[in-house]
Design a protein around this motif. Structure first.
Motif, PDB file in Angstrom:
ATOM      1  N   MET A   1       0.845  -1.191   0.000  1.00 41.26           N
ATOM      2  CA  MET A   1       0.000   0.000   0.000  1.00 41.26           C
ATOM      3  C   MET A   1       0.879   1.238   0.000  1.00 41.26           C
ATOM      4  O   MET A   1       1.768   1.387   0.843  1.00 41.26           O
ATOM      5  N   ASN A   2       0.679   2.110  -0.970  1.00 34.56           N
ATOM      6  CA  ASN A   2       1.471   3.320  -1.079  1.00 34.56           C
ATOM      7  C   ASN A   2       0.934   4.391  -0.129  1.00 34.56           C
ATOM      8  O   ASN A   2      -0.247   4.729  -0.158  1.00 34.56           O
ATOM      9  N   ARG A   3       1.828   4.917   0.682  1.00 37.34           N
ATOM     10  CA  ARG A   3       1.433   5.983   1.599  1.00 37.34           C
ATOM     11  C   ARG A   3       1.520   7.325   0.879  1.00 37.34           C
ATOM     12  O   ARG A   3       2.436   7.549   0.089  1.00 37.34           O
ATOM     13  N   PRO A   4       0.587   8.239   1.167  1.00 34.67           N
ATOM     14  CA  PRO A   4       0.631   9.538   0.504  1.00 34.67           C
ATOM     15  C   PRO A   4       1.847  10.339   0.948  1.00 34.67           C
ATOM     16  O   PRO A   4       2.298  10.231   2.095  1.00 34.67           O
ATOM     17  N   ARG A   5       2.379  11.113   0.030  1.00 32.34           N
ATOM     18  CA  ARG A   5       3.521  11.972   0.352  1.00 32.34           C
ATOM     19  C   ARG A   5       3.062  13.116   1.245  1.00 32.34           C
ATOM     20  O   ARG A   5       1.938  13.616   1.151  1.00 32.34           O
ATOM     21  N   ILE A   6       3.961  13.526   2.126  1.00 30.19           N
ATOM     22  CA  ILE A   6       3.644  14.618   3.044  1.00 30.19           C
ATOM     23  C   ILE A   6       3.755  15.938   2.294  1.00 30.19           C
ATOM     24  O   ILE A   6       4.800  16.233   1.707  1.00 30.19           O
ATOM     25  N   PRO A   7       2.708  16.748   2.294  1.00 33.20           N
ATOM     26  CA  PRO A   7       2.798  18.043   1.617  1.00 33.20           C
ATOM     27  C   PRO A   7       3.875  18.914   2.256  1.00 33.20           C
ATOM     28  O   PRO A   7       4.069  18.898   3.475  1.00 33.20           O
ATOM     29  N   LEU A   8       4.562  19.668   1.443  1.00 32.06           N
ATOM     30  CA  LEU A   8       5.648  20.525   1.932  1.00 32.06           C
ATOM     31  C   LEU A   8       5.128  21.532   2.956  1.00 32.06           C
ATOM     32  O   LEU A   8       5.818  21.849   3.938  1.00 32.06           O
ATOM     33  N   ALA A   9       3.903  22.016   2.737  1.00 31.36           N
ATOM     34  CA  ALA A   9       3.330  23.002   3.655  1.00 31.36           C
ATOM     35  C   ALA A   9       3.112  22.428   5.053  1.00 31.36           C
ATOM     36  O   ALA A   9       3.049  23.175   6.033  1.00 31.36           O
ATOM     37  N   LEU A  10       2.997  21.096   5.158  1.00 29.07           N
ATOM     38  CA  LEU A  10       2.858  20.448   6.455  1.00 29.07           C
ATOM     39  C   LEU A  10       4.188  19.910   6.971  1.00 29.07           C
ATOM     40  O   LEU A  10       4.429  19.868   8.173  1.00 29.07           O
ATOM     41  N   ALA A  11       5.041  19.474   6.047  1.00 31.99           N
ATOM     42  CA  ALA A  11       6.312  18.872   6.446  1.00 31.99           C
ATOM     43  C   ALA A  11       7.224  19.878   7.144  1.00 31.99           C
ATOM     44  O   ALA A  11       7.872  19.553   8.139  1.00 31.99           O
ATOM     45  N   VAL A  12       7.275  21.106   6.624  1.00 35.84           N
ATOM     46  CA  VAL A  12       8.181  22.114   7.202  1.00 35.84           C
ATOM     47  C   VAL A  12       7.792  22.471   8.637  1.00 35.84           C
ATOM     48  O   VAL A  12       8.627  22.391   9.551  1.00 35.84           O
ATOM     49  N   PRO A  13       6.533  22.875   8.908  1.00 36.02           N
ATOM     50  CA  PRO A  13       6.200  23.175  10.306  1.00 36.02           C
ATOM     51  C   PRO A  13       6.263  21.947  11.206  1.00 36.02           C
ATOM     52  O   PRO A  13       6.582  22.063  12.393  1.00 36.02           O
ATOM     53  N   ALA A  14       5.973  20.749  10.645  1.00 36.76           N
ATOM     54  CA  ALA A  14       6.083  19.536  11.455  1.00 36.76           C
ATOM     55  C   ALA A  14       7.535  19.292  11.874  1.00 36.76           C
ATOM     56  O   ALA A  14       7.817  18.936  13.028  1.00 36.76           O
ATOM     57  N   ALA A  15       8.460  19.492  10.927  1.00 33.65           N
ATOM     58  CA  ALA A  15       9.879  19.315  11.245  1.00 33.65           C
ATOM     59  C   ALA A  15      10.337  20.348  12.265  1.00 33.65           C
ATOM     60  O   ALA A  15      11.109  20.044  13.181  1.00 33.65           O
ATOM     61  N   LEU A  16       9.863  21.595  12.123  1.00 37.66           N
ATOM     62  CA  LEU A  16      10.224  22.635  13.082  1.00 37.66           C
ATOM     63  C   LEU A  16       9.671  22.311  14.476  1.00 37.66           C
ATOM     64  O   LEU A  16      10.345  22.526  15.485  1.00 37.66           O
ATOM     65  N   GLY A  17       8.437  21.792  14.505  1.00 42.02           N
ATOM     66  CA  GLY A  17       7.861  21.417  15.794  1.00 42.02           C
ATOM     67  C   GLY A  17       8.624  20.290  16.450  1.00 42.02           C
ATOM     68  O   GLY A  17       8.869  20.308  17.664  1.00 42.02           O
ATOM     69  N   LEU A  18       9.041  19.306  15.652  1.00 38.91           N
ATOM     70  CA  LEU A  18       9.826  18.200  16.188  1.00 38.91           C
ATOM     71  C   LEU A  18      11.167  18.688  16.718  1.00 38.91           C
ATOM     72  O   LEU A  18      11.617  18.289  17.794  1.00 38.91           O
ATOM     73  N   ALA A  19      11.815  19.575  15.954  1.00 36.44           N
ATOM     74  CA  ALA A  19      13.096  20.123  16.391  1.00 36.44           C
ATOM     75  C   ALA A  19      12.936  20.933  17.674  1.00 36.44           C
ATOM     76  O   ALA A  19      13.782  20.887  18.570  1.00 36.44           O
ATOM     77  N   PHE A  20      11.830  21.669  17.754  1.00 38.01           N
ATOM     78  CA  PHE A  20      11.562  22.477  18.945  1.00 38.01           C
ATOM     79  C   PHE A  20      11.456  21.614  20.198  1.00 38.01           C
ATOM     80  O   PHE A  20      11.874  22.019  21.289  1.00 38.01           O
ATOM     81  N   LEU A  21      10.913  20.409  20.041  1.00 34.31           N
ATOM     82  CA  LEU A  21      10.759  19.516  21.183  1.00 34.31           C
ATOM     83  C   LEU A  21      12.020  18.722  21.496  1.00 34.31           C
ATOM     84  O   LEU A  21      12.291  18.399  22.657  1.00 34.31           O
ATOM     85  N   ILE A  22      12.796  18.392  20.460  1.00 30.63           N
ATOM     86  CA  ILE A  22      13.938  17.496  20.650  1.00 30.63           C
ATOM     87  C   ILE A  22      15.222  18.253  20.995  1.00 30.63           C
ATOM     88  O   ILE A  22      16.036  17.784  21.801  1.00 30.63           O
ATOM     89  N   LEU A  23      15.436  19.430  20.389  1.00 29.93           N
ATOM     90  CA  LEU A  23      16.702  20.144  20.577  1.00 29.93           C
ATOM     91  C   LEU A  23      17.016  20.451  22.045  1.00 29.93           C
ATOM     92  O   LEU A  23      18.180  20.301  22.464  1.00 29.93           O
ATOM     93  N   PRO A  24      16.046  20.897  22.864  1.00 34.36           N
ATOM     94  CA  PRO A  24      16.391  21.125  24.278  1.00 34.36           C
ATOM     95  C   PRO A  24      16.867  19.866  24.984  1.00 34.36           C
ATOM     96  O   PRO A  24      17.802  19.918  25.795  1.00 34.36           O
ATOM     97  N   LEU A  25      16.259  18.723  24.662  1.00 33.11           N
ATOM     98  CA  LEU A  25      16.708  17.467  25.268  1.00 33.11           C
ATOM     99  C   LEU A  25      18.099  17.092  24.771  1.00 33.11           C
ATOM    100  O   LEU A  25      18.934  16.597  25.540  1.00 33.11           O
ATOM    101  N   ALA A  26      18.334  17.323  23.471  1.00 30.07           N
ATOM    102  CA  ALA A  26      19.667  17.051  22.926  1.00 30.07           C
ATOM    103  C   ALA A  26      20.713  17.947  23.583  1.00 30.07           C
ATOM    104  O   ALA A  26      21.828  17.505  23.884  1.00 30.07           O
ATOM    105  N   GLY A  27      20.344  19.210  23.808  1.00 26.29           N
ATOM    106  CA  GLY A  27      21.269  20.121  24.477  1.00 26.29           C
ATOM    107  C   GLY A  27      21.613  19.649  25.879  1.00 26.29           C
ATOM    108  O   GLY A  27      22.760  19.762  26.331  1.00 26.29           O
ATOM    109  N   LEU A  28      20.624  19.076  26.562  1.00 28.15           N
ATOM    110  CA  LEU A  28      20.869  18.549  27.899  1.00 28.15           C
ATOM    111  C   LEU A  28      21.857  17.388  27.854  1.00 28.15           C
ATOM    112  O   LEU A  28      22.763  17.289  28.687  1.00 28.15           O
ATOM    113  N   LEU A  29      21.696  16.525  26.861  1.00 32.41           N
ATOM    114  CA  LEU A  29      22.599  15.383  26.732  1.00 32.41           C
ATOM    115  C   LEU A  29      24.005  15.821  26.326  1.00 32.41           C
ATOM    116  O   LEU A  29      25.003  15.270  26.801  1.00 32.41           O
TER     117      LEU A  29
END
Length: 260
Positions: A1-29
């Motif tokens: 089953m082919n999964r739909p591609r993530i639209p760029l308009a959603l992928a960019v803010p999603a990636a920024l949101g993920l980075a926003f949550l992960i980077l502080p934890l990475a900084g702690l490590l």
């Protein structure tokens, strides 16, 4: 089953949101003092704060279980005037700023409080700025997590088993103890774990109601706050301990969340 591609308009803010949550934890490590970590973990101040945090969070969870499970049963299994209002009041600590909760506890349980004054005069019991006060503050902010989880489990459980037990002559207490509790045990366990984790990380209500006295009321979050002003590496080590606890709890509850 082919999964739909993530639209760029959603992928960019999603990636920024993920980075926003992960980077502080990475900084702690990244900033963690790994070379001196074993020695720092055995420092008296860190061990004392850890022991006190584990003790008070466990006691607070026990209080929440004793009081919260019956409260959840009442909300899920009975009808009474004002039930919606009661449910709303139970969830207030979830959105109430913890410092406000600490002030409210002081006004009720302080030496001049509505109940605290009577406790002090009658029994000589004073809760503020004591280890028992830490337990009370943690239980106040953590109990809604348990009540919501258990109430959800009760609503998902088949009430016909309780009705069958009643037709066989079992009292409500017997049916609750022998039938209902085994049915909702996973929900109670999940709620208890969430409750314990919330109690372990409590800061605002604790420092307001119980203070920040080493060895007596200084839990790990309070120790982190104090260490930031004196020893940043010690604050990072304490933060890592809390991070590890959070990850362990997420891993323990993952199967239940996936199933749900």
């Amino acid at each position: 089953m082919n999964r739909p591609r993530i639209p760029l308009a959603l992928a960019v803010p999603a990636a920024l949101g993920l980075a926003f949550l992960i980077l502080p934890l990475a900084g702690l490590l990244v900033r963690a003092p790994w070379t001196t970590l074993p020695q720092r973990l055995t420092e008296p101040g860190i061990l004392t704060a850890l022991r006190l945090s584990l003790l008070t969070a466990t006691l607070a969870t026990a209080v929440c279980l004793v009081l919260g499970v019956p409260l959840a049963w009442v909300l899920a299994r009975t009808e009474f005037p004002g039930r919606r209002l009661v449910r709303a009041l139970v969830t207030v600590p979830l959105v109430l700023p913890p410092v406000v909760g600490g002030v409210a506890l002081l006004l009720v349980l302080g030496r001049r409080g509505l109940v605290g004054g009577w406790l002090d005069r009658t029994f000589g019991v004073s809760l503020p700025f004591t280890t028992a006060g830490v337990v009370v503050a943690e239980a106040f902010v953590a109990m809604p997590f348990l009540v919501i989880a258990v109430e959800g489990a009760l609503r998902g459980a088949d009430a016909r088993f309780e009705e069958a037990a009643a037709t066989l002559g079992a009292s409500r207490w017997t049916a609750f103890r022998r039938v209902t509790l085994p049915l909702i045990a996973p929900g109670v366990a999940a709620g208890g774990v969430l409750c314990w984790a919330r109690a372990l990380g409590e800061f605002g209500a604790t420092i307001t109601f119980a203070g920040n006295f080493p060895g007596r009321t200084q839990t790990m979050p309070l120790a982190v706050y104090l260490a930031l002003e004196q020893d940043v590496d010690a604050a990072i080590v304490l933060s890592l301990l809390l991070l590890v606890v959070s990850v362990v709890i997420l891993a323990a509850l993952r199967d239940k969340w996936v199933t749900a």
